[in-house]
Scaffold this motif. Structure first.
Motif, PDB file in Angstrom:
ATOM      1  N   VAL A   1     -15.696 -41.619 -23.330  1.00 57.13           N
ATOM      2  CA  VAL A   1     -15.779 -42.979 -22.540  1.00 57.13           C
ATOM      3  C   VAL A   1     -15.221 -43.339 -21.031  1.00 57.13           C
ATOM      4  CG1 VAL A   1     -16.404 -45.785 -22.029  1.00 57.13           C
ATOM      5  CG2 VAL A   1     -17.103 -44.521 -24.379  1.00 57.13           C
ATOM      6  N   ILE A   2     -13.896 -43.106 -21.200  1.00 57.97           N
ATOM      7  CA  ILE A   2     -13.099 -42.935 -19.746  1.00 57.97           C
ATOM      8  C   ILE A   2     -13.263 -42.030 -18.905  1.00 57.97           C
ATOM      9  CG2 ILE A   2     -10.766 -42.917 -19.559  1.00 57.97           C
ATOM     10  CD1 ILE A   2      -9.739 -43.965 -21.813  1.00 57.97           C
ATOM     11  N   LYS A   3     -13.720 -40.397 -19.195  1.00 59.86           N
ATOM     12  CA  LYS A   3     -13.575 -40.144 -18.362  1.00 59.86           C
ATOM     13  C   LYS A   3     -14.975 -40.333 -17.734  1.00 59.86           C
ATOM     14  CE  LYS A   3     -12.397 -36.132 -21.438  1.00 59.86           C
ATOM     15  NZ  LYS A   3     -12.917 -34.967 -21.794  1.00 59.86           N
ATOM     16  N   THR A   4     -16.327 -41.511 -18.066  1.00 58.31           N
ATOM     17  CA  THR A   4     -16.872 -42.015 -17.044  1.00 58.31           C
ATOM     18  C   THR A   4     -16.609 -42.837 -15.909  1.00 58.31           C
ATOM     19  OG1 THR A   4     -17.369 -43.452 -18.286  1.00 58.31           O
ATOM     20  CG2 THR A   4     -19.056 -41.113 -19.188  1.00 58.31           C
ATOM     21  N   CYS A   5     -15.791 -43.410 -16.076  1.00 62.13           N
ATOM     22  CA  CYS A   5     -15.306 -44.845 -15.235  1.00 62.13           C
ATOM     23  C   CYS A   5     -14.701 -44.672 -13.980  1.00 62.13           C
ATOM     24  CB  CYS A   5     -14.493 -45.156 -16.614  1.00 62.13           C
ATOM     25  SG  CYS A   5     -15.517 -46.089 -17.342  1.00 62.13           S
ATOM     26  N   ASP A   6     -13.822 -45.568 -12.697  1.00 61.76           N
ATOM     27  CA  ASP A   6     -13.328 -44.902 -11.676  1.00 61.76           C
ATOM     28  C   ASP A   6     -12.042 -45.383 -12.251  1.00 61.76           C
ATOM     29  OD1 ASP A   6     -16.152 -44.120 -10.152  1.00 61.76           O
ATOM     30  OD2 ASP A   6     -16.126 -46.657 -10.346  1.00 61.76           O
ATOM     31  N   GLN A   7     -11.703 -46.295 -13.307  1.00 61.27           N
ATOM     32  CA  GLN A   7     -10.301 -47.316 -13.006  1.00 61.27           C
ATOM     33  C   GLN A   7     -10.459 -47.373 -14.896  1.00 61.27           C
ATOM     34  OE1 GLN A   7      -9.446 -50.286 -11.356  1.00 61.27           O
ATOM     35  NE2 GLN A   7     -11.197 -49.679  -9.465  1.00 61.27           N
ATOM     36  N   ILE A   8      -9.434 -47.746 -15.087  1.00 59.62           N
ATOM     37  CA  ILE A   8      -9.161 -47.406 -16.223  1.00 59.62           C
ATOM     38  C   ILE A   8      -7.814 -48.734 -16.952  1.00 59.62           C
ATOM     39  CG2 ILE A   8      -8.080 -46.808 -18.513  1.00 59.62           C
ATOM     40  CD1 ILE A   8      -8.102 -43.713 -17.212  1.00 59.62           C
ATOM     41  N   ILE A   9      -8.048 -49.509 -17.615  1.00 56.24           N
ATOM     42  CA  ILE A   9      -7.579 -50.987 -17.779  1.00 56.24           C
ATOM     43  C   ILE A   9      -7.010 -50.507 -19.293  1.00 56.24           C
ATOM     44  CG2 ILE A   9      -7.375 -53.126 -18.925  1.00 56.24           C
ATOM     45  CD1 ILE A   9      -9.686 -53.747 -16.356  1.00 56.24           C
ATOM     46  N   HIS A  10      -5.674 -50.587 -20.125  1.00 56.30           N
ATOM     47  CA  HIS A  10      -5.130 -50.955 -21.122  1.00 56.30           C
ATOM     48  C   HIS A  10      -4.615 -52.387 -21.550  1.00 56.30           C
ATOM     49  CE1 HIS A  10      -3.457 -50.091 -24.892  1.00 56.30           C
ATOM     50  NE2 HIS A  10      -3.902 -48.758 -25.614  1.00 56.30           N
ATOM     51  N   ALA A  11      -5.647 -53.092 -22.479  1.00 53.85           N
ATOM     52  CA  ALA A  11      -4.698 -54.563 -22.080  1.00 53.85           C
ATOM     53  C   ALA A  11      -3.402 -54.612 -23.616  1.00 53.85           C
ATOM     54  CB  ALA A  11      -6.084 -55.522 -22.764  1.00 53.85           C
ATOM     55  N   GLY A  12      -2.295 -53.892 -23.495  1.00 50.55           N
ATOM     56  CA  GLY A  12      -1.907 -53.848 -24.376  1.00 50.55           C
ATOM     57  C   GLY A  12      -1.533 -52.776 -26.335  1.00 50.55           C
ATOM     58  N   ASP A  13      -0.015 -53.138 -26.148  1.00 50.20           N
ATOM     59  CA  ASP A  13       0.449 -52.659 -27.795  1.00 50.20           C
ATOM     60  C   ASP A  13      -0.588 -50.971 -27.133  1.00 50.20           C
ATOM     61  OD1 ASP A  13       1.207 -54.022 -28.621  1.00 50.20           O
ATOM     62  OD2 ASP A  13       0.224 -54.783 -30.547  1.00 50.20           O
ATOM     63  N   ILE A  14       0.005 -50.353 -26.592  1.00 47.01           N
ATOM     64  CA  ILE A  14       0.077 -49.157 -25.874  1.00 47.01           C
ATOM     65  C   ILE A  14       1.077 -48.158 -26.754  1.00 47.01           C
ATOM     66  CG2 ILE A  14       0.235 -47.504 -24.394  1.00 47.01           C
ATOM     67  CD1 ILE A  14       0.588 -50.321 -22.350  1.00 47.01           C
ATOM     68  N   CYS A  15       2.481 -48.279 -27.087  1.00 54.48           N
ATOM     69  CA  CYS A  15       2.636 -47.636 -28.194  1.00 54.48           C
ATOM     70  C   CYS A  15       3.708 -45.989 -28.028  1.00 54.48           C
ATOM     71  CB  CYS A  15       2.609 -48.041 -29.600  1.00 54.48           C
ATOM     72  SG  CYS A  15       2.146 -49.672 -30.450  1.00 54.48           S
ATOM     73  N   GLY A  16       3.330 -46.097 -26.832  1.00 57.41           N
ATOM     74  CA  GLY A  16       4.424 -44.554 -26.906  1.00 57.41           C
ATOM     75  C   GLY A  16       3.757 -44.492 -25.170  1.00 57.41           C
ATOM     76  N   ALA A  17       4.560 -43.576 -24.154  1.00 52.12           N
ATOM     77  CA  ALA A  17       4.706 -42.725 -23.405  1.00 52.12           C
ATOM     78  C   ALA A  17       3.861 -42.402 -23.360  1.00 52.12           C
ATOM     79  CB  ALA A  17       5.929 -42.946 -22.531  1.00 52.12           C
ATOM     80  N   HIS A  18       3.378 -41.589 -23.980  1.00 47.22           N
ATOM     81  CA  HIS A  18       2.626 -40.342 -24.906  1.00 47.22           C
ATOM     82  C   HIS A  18       1.010 -41.013 -24.298  1.00 47.22           C
ATOM     83  CE1 HIS A  18       2.077 -42.090 -28.084  1.00 47.22           C
ATOM     84  NE2 HIS A  18       1.103 -41.643 -29.138  1.00 47.22           N
ATOM     85  N   VAL A  19       0.823 -42.215 -23.969  1.00 45.03           N
ATOM     86  CA  VAL A  19      -0.538 -43.128 -24.168  1.00 45.03           C
ATOM     87  C   VAL A  19      -0.777 -43.516 -22.712  1.00 45.03           C
ATOM     88  CG1 VAL A  19      -2.252 -44.874 -24.545  1.00 45.03           C
ATOM     89  CG2 VAL A  19      -1.190 -43.512 -26.520  1.00 45.03           C
ATOM     90  N   LEU A  20      -0.334 -43.198 -22.317  1.00 42.25           N
ATOM     91  CA  LEU A  20      -0.259 -43.208 -20.786  1.00 42.25           C
ATOM     92  C   LEU A  20      -0.474 -42.378 -19.761  1.00 42.25           C
ATOM     93  CD1 LEU A  20       2.475 -46.039 -20.317  1.00 42.25           C
ATOM     94  CD2 LEU A  20       0.138 -46.695 -20.420  1.00 42.25           C
ATOM     95  N   GLU A  21       0.311 -40.768 -20.682  1.00 40.82           N
ATOM     96  CA  GLU A  21       0.077 -39.761 -19.832  1.00 40.82           C
ATOM     97  C   GLU A  21      -0.741 -39.150 -20.320  1.00 40.82           C
ATOM     98  OE1 GLU A  21       3.528 -37.302 -21.983  1.00 40.82           O
ATOM     99  OE2 GLU A  21       4.961 -38.946 -20.320  1.00 40.82           O
ATOM    100  N   GLN A  22      -1.372 -40.024 -21.071  1.00 37.97           N
ATOM    101  CA  GLN A  22      -2.801 -38.819 -21.795  1.00 37.97           C
ATOM    102  C   GLN A  22      -3.898 -39.549 -20.381  1.00 37.97           C
ATOM    103  OE1 GLN A  22      -4.277 -40.273 -25.593  1.00 37.97           O
ATOM    104  NE2 GLN A  22      -6.282 -38.447 -25.390  1.00 37.97           N
TER     105      GLN A  22
END
Length: 182
Positions: free
Chosen positions: A28-49
């Motif tokens: 789904v993310i691949k089809t969008c222009d932007q991404i919002i993450h509303a927390g409880d990420i739990c690791g820099a690897h998620v943001l890098e992904q």
């Protein structure tokens, strides 16, 4: 002369990945222009992904995003996450926060609305329960859990389609690796 078109923006809304993003949510993310993450990420690897997709990523800290909860070598990343963020779009403002400061078990929508009265949509996470509350303005939405922790029936996310004239929210829940329930 043709009228100018009303350009739209598609935003993937996720939360509560707790270190893992479901593969269907990634699609789904691949089809969008932007991404919002509303927390409880739990690791820099998620943001890098998320950054691999080359889209604007707006992420806020959840109650599990703090020094001491992430690996020590990621302290600078977790400490840089804001508690709240805003995005200006055609037709209005999105306010984003994790929600735990508005009631630990069930964040109060009236409290969220009081904190962000100028927003058109308030996005929060924390409860792992997907919902859209359009009873009052601003709308209050929660995309549920996009990872593998307490998904309440399957990983979920949302797509906000926004233009100057119209905003729409699509709710997606993935009950297994191959199907989506809207």
């Amino acid at each position: 002369m043709p009228l100018p078109s009303d350009p739209t923006t598609r935003i993937a809304i996720i939360s509560d990945t707790h270190g893992v993003i479901n593969n269907n949510v990634i699609d789904v993310i691949k089809t969008c222009d932007q991404i919002i993450h509303a927390g409880d990420i739990c690791g820099a690897h998620v943001l890098e992904q998320l950054q691999i997709f080359g889209k604007k990523v707006t992420a806020v800290a959840g109650n599990n995003d703090a020094s001491g909860l992430w690996p020590v070598e990621q302290t600078h990343v977790v400490n840089a996450l804001p508690q709240m963020a805003e995005i200006e779009l055609p037709g209005g403002t999105i306010a984003i926060e994790h929600g735990h400061r508005h009631g630990m078990h069930t964040p109060c929508h009236d409290s969220l609305r009081h904190s962000h009265p100028h927003a058109r949509v308030i996005i929060y996470g924390h409860t792992h329960s997907m919902l859209v509350d359009k009873d009052k303005t601003p709308w209050v939405v929660n995309p549920g859990a996009a990872g593998a922790t307490r998904t309440r029936g399957g990983a979920s996310c949302m797509i906000l389609t926004a233009s100057e004239k119209e905003w729409d929210i699509e709710m997606l829940r993935f009950t297994d690796e191959n199907s989506a329930v809207a």
